[in-house]
Write an enzyme that holds these catalytic residues in place. Structure first.
Site, PDB file in Angstrom:
ATOM      1  N   ALA A  15       0.895  -1.216   0.094  1.00  0.00           N
ATOM      2  CA  ALA A  15       0.066   0.026   0.149  1.00  0.00           C
ATOM      3  C   ALA A  15       0.898   1.276   0.044  1.00  0.00           C
ATOM      4  O   ALA A  15       0.530   2.328  -0.500  1.00  0.00           O
ATOM      5  CB  ALA A  15      -0.683   0.083   1.121  1.00  0.00           C
ATOM      6  N   SER A  16       2.098   1.215   0.592  1.00  0.00           N
ATOM      7  CA  SER A  16       2.970   2.292   0.478  1.00  0.00           C
ATOM      8  C   SER A  16       4.163   2.250  -0.103  1.00  0.00           C
ATOM      9  O   SER A  16       4.757   3.467  -0.559  1.00  0.00           O
ATOM     10  CB  SER A  16       3.174   2.715   2.016  1.00  0.00           C
ATOM     11  OG  SER A  16       3.819   1.639   2.625  1.00  0.00           O
ATOM     12  N   ARG A  19       8.467  -3.259  -4.438  1.00  0.00           N
ATOM     13  CA  ARG A  19       9.925  -3.781  -4.521  1.00  0.00           C
ATOM     14  C   ARG A  19       9.865  -4.703  -5.942  1.00  0.00           C
ATOM     15  O   ARG A  19       8.994  -5.425  -6.082  1.00  0.00           O
ATOM     16  CB  ARG A  19      10.543  -4.542  -3.606  1.00  0.00           C
ATOM     17  CG  ARG A  19      10.507  -3.710  -2.289  1.00  0.00           C
ATOM     18  CD  ARG A  19       9.130  -3.665  -1.244  1.00  0.00           C
ATOM     19  NE  ARG A  19       8.883  -4.965  -0.957  1.00  0.00           N
ATOM     20  CZ  ARG A  19       9.276  -5.869   0.103  1.00  0.00           C
ATOM     21  NH1 ARG A  19      10.343  -5.271   0.663  1.00  0.00           N
ATOM     22  NH2 ARG A  19       8.712  -6.584   0.174  1.00  0.00           N
ATOM     23  N   ALA A  82      -5.192  -6.889  -2.081  1.00  0.00           N
ATOM     24  CA  ALA A  82      -6.346  -7.554  -2.660  1.00  0.00           C
ATOM     25  C   ALA A  82      -7.371  -6.677  -2.949  1.00  0.00           C
ATOM     26  O   ALA A  82      -7.313  -5.444  -2.699  1.00  0.00           O
ATOM     27  CB  ALA A  82      -6.857  -8.666  -1.428  1.00  0.00           C
ATOM     28  N   ASP A 241      -0.993 -10.742  -1.444  1.00  0.00           N
ATOM     29  CA  ASP A 241       0.276 -10.607  -0.959  1.00  0.00           C
ATOM     30  C   ASP A 241       0.349 -11.668   0.392  1.00  0.00           C
ATOM     31  O   ASP A 241       1.423 -11.912   0.924  1.00  0.00           O
ATOM     32  CB  ASP A 241       0.799  -9.068  -0.455  1.00  0.00           C
ATOM     33  CG  ASP A 241      -0.149  -8.146   0.101  1.00  0.00           C
ATOM     34  OD1 ASP A 241      -1.325  -8.943   0.479  1.00  0.00           O
ATOM     35  OD2 ASP A 241      -0.223  -7.228   0.181  1.00  0.00           O
ATOM     36  N   THR A 242      -0.791 -11.461   1.214  1.00  0.00           N
ATOM     37  CA  THR A 242      -0.929 -12.250   2.443  1.00  0.00           C
ATOM     38  C   THR A 242      -0.701 -13.878   2.191  1.00  0.00           C
ATOM     39  O   THR A 242      -0.187 -14.484   2.909  1.00  0.00           O
ATOM     40  CB  THR A 242      -2.206 -12.031   3.265  1.00  0.00           C
ATOM     41  OG1 THR A 242      -2.538 -10.711   3.337  1.00  0.00           O
ATOM     42  CG2 THR A 242      -2.258 -12.849   4.590  1.00  0.00           C
ATOM     43  N   ASN A 300      -9.086 -10.425   9.163  1.00  0.00           N
ATOM     44  CA  ASN A 300      -8.627  -9.268   8.769  1.00  0.00           C
ATOM     45  C   ASN A 300      -8.756  -8.263   9.989  1.00  0.00           C
ATOM     46  O   ASN A 300     -10.003  -8.075  10.311  1.00  0.00           O
ATOM     47  CB  ASN A 300      -9.171  -8.393   7.730  1.00  0.00           C
ATOM     48  CG  ASN A 300      -8.571  -9.002   6.499  1.00  0.00           C
ATOM     49  OD1 ASN A 300      -8.837 -10.365   6.124  1.00  0.00           O
ATOM     50  ND2 ASN A 300      -8.276  -8.169   5.443  1.00  0.00           N
ATOM     51  N   GLN A 308       0.741   4.153  11.482  1.00  0.00           N
ATOM     52  CA  GLN A 308       1.552   4.763  10.660  1.00  0.00           C
ATOM     53  C   GLN A 308       0.668   6.108  10.267  1.00  0.00           C
ATOM     54  O   GLN A 308       1.368   7.320   9.837  1.00  0.00           O
ATOM     55  CB  GLN A 308       1.186   3.913   9.236  1.00  0.00           C
ATOM     56  CG  GLN A 308       2.042   2.758   9.341  1.00  0.00           C
ATOM     57  CD  GLN A 308       1.647   1.724   8.069  1.00  0.00           C
ATOM     58  OE1 GLN A 308       0.810   1.810   7.404  1.00  0.00           O
ATOM     59  NE2 GLN A 308       2.554   0.454   8.330  1.00  0.00           N
TER      60      GLN A 308
END
Length: 491
Positions: A15-16, A19, A82, A241-242, A300, A308
């Site tokens: 989200a931030s 890579r 997602a 990603d999870t 979740n 953050q």
């Protein structure tokens, strides 16, 4: 490097940040070299929030050019967050921007939808946690915002599927990300016709579903020319990603749970099949697909996103100092991290936390250290709650909690988790998502034997262990359980 060693490239989008990394396997160990890092984030436009998907594509191409300078790249694959998607027209062109899941356009939509198809029916068909930003509710909101757009669209692609399409020319949805949409039936391994029909969504939008490890084809000639890649195949990893992070959990046996700790906290266990029971619905647990036919039964939980956003409001002080100050501060008030007021971005996040504490009759944290400690203790207590729910639903005793992702570096949080849950905490790897992405590609390409992902992680990564040292007072647990949850994100 010997000629037989294959190089795999993972494109990992968070989200931030994003890579691009090269992974190689030698002597049973994975070596990772991050060749490009870049920023990511929401872009506000006329009251809406979007992702800069074209900017991400530009950064991906740059990263692939850098990777190609290291020698032949055998495969490349993308993982991301997602639920978010792109709509394509008959010419495969974007019809609209890619909306951010924190866009407030979905406000009230989930409740409206559940008046059409009851919660129990939706859960029976999908087994997915009810969250207001699930893809299904985003699509209904999109149609309300731009009437007719769904019928004009020819294809829906989730974010990593869109990027795989641009890389390979093949349109498909990888299973782990499909399973997050609340439009997928995990028992049928197919899009859910009852949900799609009930909410008036065109079935033609949804592409073929493929499992993690599917070879989508070689990179297109245009991508090859732009990046210098030659004969490189595109492999769909666990694109959620999870799911990639869970694939890299260095666990043995079945008495463990995982916490993928970052912007979100994903707390779950791995099962061999979906658990779609009245108890799972009561706890609002989600059944998401994992690698090699597994299911990720999880919840979740709002994660370090809250810290953050607070940090951003405080002028971005050093994270390490912020956590050290929080550890030194006295424990006090608690919040329900899943309260809906904490979902959206804003420089008023510290004030929202203070307002929550004031409304629930607690002392109001005043300093950044006190507010950060409040959030971290609350996240640990929420994790403990979810672990008890998972034990109840599965009948499984959980003795170890594996913490992976960026949050695994926060030693104070890891110790809080151990003390609060009463379980051993094993922290690492930090780069679990990258590692899972690379190892699924490696398995699909024959670089490692089938079924050896976790053994490679165990051989490759240094892990930290945290044992429970101080029992959390029962009154703290009771206070958290009794918090007023007037604006729940989910139950």
């Amino acid at each position: 490097m010997s000629a037989e060693v294959k190089r795999h490239v993972a494109i990992d989008l968070g989200a931030s940040s994003g890579r691009v990394a090269i992974g190689t396997i030698q002597d049973g160990k994975l070596s990772v070299n991050v060749v490009h890092r870049f920023a990511n984030g929401g872009v506000p436009v006329q009251g809406r929030l979007y992702w800069d998907v074209l900017g991400l594509w530009k950064e991906i191409l740059h990263g692939l050019r850098l990777a190609a300078q290291h020698g032949h790249i055998h495969s490349v694959g993308v993982d991301s967050w997602a639920v978010d998607y792109a709509l394509l027209d008959e010419h495969d062109l974007l019809m609209d921007g890619v909306h951010h899941y924190r866009d407030p356009r979905t406000g009230g939509v989930m409740d409206d939808c559940l008046n059409v198809l009851p919660r129990s029916a939706v859960y029976a068909s999908t087994g997915i946690q009810f969250l207001p930003f699930n893809t299904v509710y985003q699509l209904v909101a999109h149609e309300r915002q731009a009437p007719g757009i769904l019928n004009r669209a020819c294809q829906l692609l989730l974010v990593p599927d869109l990027l795989h399409f641009w890389l390979s020319g093949r349109r498909a949805t990888e299973r782990t990300n499909a399973s997050t949409t609340q439009l997928y039936d995990p028992r049928e391994d197919a899009w859910s016709a009852p949900v799609i029909t009930a909410f008036g969504l065109p079935p033609v939008l949804f592409p073929d579903i493929v499992p993690a490890g599917t070879v989508l084809g070689e990179v297109t000639p245009a991508v090859a020319q732009e990046t210098g890649l030659t004969s490189t195949v595109v492999v769909a990893p666990a694109t959620h990603d999870t799911a990639s992070a869970v694939a890299a959990v260095p666990a043995v046996g079945n008495d463990w749970a995982y916490l993928s700790s970052g912007t979100w906290s994903l707390v779950g266990v791995e099962t061999l099949s979906p658990v779609v029971t009245p108890e799972a619905l009561q706890y609002n647990l989600t059944n998401e697909a994992g690698v090699n036919g597994t299911t990720r039964l999880l919840k979740n939980v709002m994660g370090l996103w809250i810290v953050q956003e607070c940090r951003r409001a405080w002028g971005s002080p050093d994270f390490a100092q912020l956590y050290a100050d929080a550890e030194a501060a006295a424990g006090g008030p608690l919040v329900d991290p899943d309260d809906g007021r904490f979902l959206h971005a804003g420089l008023d996040m510290p004030q929202r936390i203070q307002a929550y504490c004031r409304e629930t009759g607690q002392a109001v944290p005043a300093t950044p250290a006190e507010i950060t400690r409040c959030v971290l203790e609350s996240l640990a207590l929420r994790t403990a709650e979810v672990l008890l729910q998972l034990e109840d639903v599965t009948g499984r005793m959980i003795s170890t909690l594996h913490v992976v992702g960026g949050g695994s570096q926060v030693r104070f949080l890891n110790q809080l988790l151990a003390d609060t849950t009463g379980r051993r905490v094993i922290a690492g790897p930090v780069e679990a998502t990258l590692i899972g992405n690379l190892l699924v590609q490696a398995e699909a390409s024959g670089s490692i034997p089938a079924g050896s992902l976790r053994s490679v992680v165990l051989q490759s990564e240094a892990l930290d262990t945290f044992e429970p040292t101080t029992a959390v007072p029962s009154q703290r647990l009771a206070l958290f359980a009794q918090l007023g949850r007037a604006q729940p994100l989910h139950s």
